[in-house]
Design a protein around this motif. Structure first.
Motif, short mmCIF file in Angstrom:
data_model
loop_
_atom_site.label_atom_id
_atom_site.label_comp_id
_atom_site.label_asym_id
_atom_site.label_seq_id
_atom_site.Cartn_x
_atom_site.Cartn_y
_atom_site.Cartn_z
N ARG A 259 -18.30 6.26 -3.18
CA ARG A 259 -17.75 7.50 -2.65
C ARG A 259 -16.90 7.25 -1.41
O ARG A 259 -15.81 7.81 -1.25
N LYS A 260 -17.40 6.37 -0.55
CA LYS A 260 -16.64 6.02 0.65
C LYS A 260 -15.33 5.34 0.28
O LYS A 260 -14.29 5.61 0.91
N ARG A 261 -15.39 4.47 -0.72
CA ARG A 261 -14.17 3.78 -1.15
C ARG A 261 -13.15 4.80 -1.64
O ARG A 261 -11.95 4.71 -1.30
N ILE A 262 -13.60 5.77 -2.43
CA ILE A 262 -12.69 6.80 -2.95
C ILE A 262 -12.14 7.63 -1.80
O ILE A 262 -10.94 7.95 -1.77
N GLU A 263 -13.00 7.96 -0.83
CA GLU A 263 -12.53 8.73 0.33
C GLU A 263 -11.47 7.95 1.10
O GLU A 263 -10.47 8.53 1.54
N ILE A 264 -11.70 6.65 1.28
CA ILE A 264 -10.73 5.83 2.00
C ILE A 264 -9.41 5.76 1.24
O ILE A 264 -8.33 5.89 1.83
N VAL A 265 -9.51 5.56 -0.08
CA VAL A 265 -8.30 5.50 -0.91
C VAL A 265 -7.54 6.83 -0.83
O VAL A 265 -6.31 6.85 -0.68
N GLU A 266 -8.28 7.94 -0.94
CA GLU A 266 -7.63 9.25 -0.87
C GLU A 266 -6.99 9.46 0.49
O GLU A 266 -5.87 10.00 0.58
N LEU B 240 -2.11 -2.98 -1.26
CA LEU B 240 -1.21 -3.11 -0.11
C LEU B 240 0.19 -3.52 -0.55
O LEU B 240 1.20 -3.01 -0.02
N VAL B 241 0.27 -4.43 -1.51
CA VAL B 241 1.57 -4.87 -1.99
C VAL B 241 2.32 -3.72 -2.65
O VAL B 241 3.54 -3.57 -2.49
#
Length: 504
Positions: A281-288, A434-435
């Protein structure tokens, strides 16, 4: 005289013996009354039988529970008055009083025994039977002592059902759940916690079988709760204040790594803790959040590009966006001139290292650099996880601080017009996400270059048109002047002939 003496002695003895018997009977009656009063006053039910199993005594509690009055129960068979059956089979149960008479020892009641009263009311009871023995130890009967435990049994059954439901819920729960009791030192301070329960999900996350956690100390298994996080102190605070907590934290210890939600409440002299892995969930939040930030940055750049046609200003804005979205050590834009040489058109991160002036002096064929040449030929980004391990890297004296590198070609239509170069102090830093973001910035740079070129062409076209307009205007003015001069030249001879004084 002798006979009189014997008579008087016999009479006295008879009187003595009679008085002694009277007093003994009085004492026996008093003792019987005392025992009867005592048995009637206790809270347990009491029934006494003779050797034949017939009721000879029953107190008030026994009368109430069995539905038989003492007078009605006297001389009745104990199995009639004290009718007990098995809760599940409904079969009669061996009467404890009869067993006590038969075996000569105290007998307890079997579990799941139900007393059926005279009116059919059923209740759970707890009892024991004991033999009554005479002065010489001979059996004279039995006594039953029992009590109604229906409420207690119902409460225990309700507790068992509740515990069963709790365990069923926790055993299948997707959240980890543990119960910890406080471990205190001699001063009463909490120095640790001990596991008393852990469900399967807790065992999975903690990498320990739940049964192996029970009885063990928290800090022996998870020292990181105190050394690498605030969890232990939080648990202590919950026990001491009674205030629950609900927090999200990053944990990295005991080979357990990730984001977790931890909810804790006080439970007796300890805590009940529910926790779950929220890393995804945190990963998705960071991506969003990163995607939203990228979209906002791209929007701002697009708006700015529409307002400025100056390439230097546009590149400065774009490179600031790169450093905000892709945190890096340095970033620069190299553009190709008409001769195929590259030069640094904009950069960031070099000022603190005193390299701005040197960067502005770069001017050489990009094909002399293998990585730039590869990016141009493949039209794809070239990523170097660690420049020390890259044989195609061209070393420079000033760049020992660099570690990883990426080169993104800048393409305008079918033409490679330059390169976006980014470095980081971390090895293997430039992963695919990032790329991909850098590729979007390279596209923005291409648009900025295109706009600048169009603007230059527009200026050149405007200048050309202005020169042409001035040439036309000059041509027209000269033509008119020459025409006027020719007319004057033609008219002057005629005027001279007709009136020289008018020409002067």
């Amino acid at each position: 005289l002798v006979q009189l003496g014997v008579f008087l002695f016999a009479n006295g003895m008879i009187g003595y013996l009679y008085e002694r018997r009277r007093r003994a009977e009085q004492l026996t009656d008093e003792q019987r009354e005392w025992f009867s009063t005592t048995l009637a006053s206790i809270g347990d039910a009491v029934i006494a039988t003779d050797l034949d199993g017939c009721v000879v005594y029953m107190n008030g509690v026994a009368s109430r529970l069995t539905g038989w009055s003492e007078q009605e129960a006297l001389r009745q068979d104990i199995q009639t008055v004290f009718h007990i059956v098995n809760e599940d089979t409904r079969l009669s149960v061996d009467n404890p009083a009869l067993r006590a008479i038969r075996d000569g020892q105290i007998v307890g009641l079997a579990n799941h025994t139900v007393l059926v009263s005279r009116d059919g009311t059923e209740m759970f009871i707890d009892d024991s039977g004991a033999p009554i023995k005479g002065p010489a130890g001979e059996p004279t009967g039995a006594v039953l002592i029992f009590r109604d435990i229906t409420s207690r049994r119902q409460a225990r059954r309700a507790l068992e059902v509740s515990e069963s439901r709790f365990r069923a819920a926790q055993e299948t729960s997707l959240d980890a759940f543990t119960v910890l009791e406080a471990v205190r030192d001699s001063t009463g301070q909490i120095v640790d916690f001990r596991w008393t329960y852990a469900n399967p999900e807790a065992g999975r996350i903690l990498a320990h079988a739940p049964e192996n956690l029970i009885g063990r100390r928290l800090l022996d298994v998870l020292p990181g709760n105190k050394n690498n996080s605030e969890l232990f102190e939080r648990y202590v605070q919950v026990v001491e204040t009674g205030e629950p907590h609900d927090l999200e934290l990053y944990y990295d210890s005991e080979r357990i790594t990730g984001w977790f939600r931890n909810m804790c409440v006080r439970l007796g002299d300890g805590v009940a803790v529910s926790f779950s892995d929220i890393t995804e969930r945190k990963r998705i939040e960071i991506v969003e959040r990163e995607q939203r930030q990228l979209a906002e940055t791209m929007r701002d750049i697009a708006i700015a590009l529409g307002r400025t046609l100056n390439l230097a200003d546009a590149l400065k804005l774009i490179l600031a966006g790169v450093q905000r979205i892709v945190p890096c050590e340095t970033v620069d834009v190299m553009l190709c001139d008409s001769d195929g040489l590259i030069f640094v058109a904009g950069s960031g991160g070099y000022t603190d290292r005193g390299l701005d002036e040197m960067m502005r002096g770069f001017h050489f064929p990009y094909r002399d650099l293998p990585l730039l040449r590869l990016a141009a030929e493949t039209r794809q980004p070239v990523v170097v996880p660690d420049i020390k391990d890259c044989p195609d890297w061209v070393p420079m004296d000033f760049e020992e601080w660099r570690c990883s590198y990426v080169c993104v070609p800048i393409q305008l239509q079918e033409e490679i017009i330059g390169f976006l170069n980014v470095t980081s102090l971390e090895s293997d830093y430039f992963q695919v996400p990032l790329v991909e973001r850098l590729a979007r910035f390279a596209h923005q740079i291409a648009l900025a270059v295109q706009n600048a070129r169009l603007y230059e062409r527009a200026l050149e076209a405007a200048a050309t048109r202005e020169r042409e307009r001035l040439a036309r205007d000059l041509h027209d003015a000269v033509s008119q002047t020459l025409f006027a001069a020719s007319i004057i030249a033609e008219s002057l001879p005629r005027q001279w002939q007709t009136g020289p004084d008018k020409v002067m």
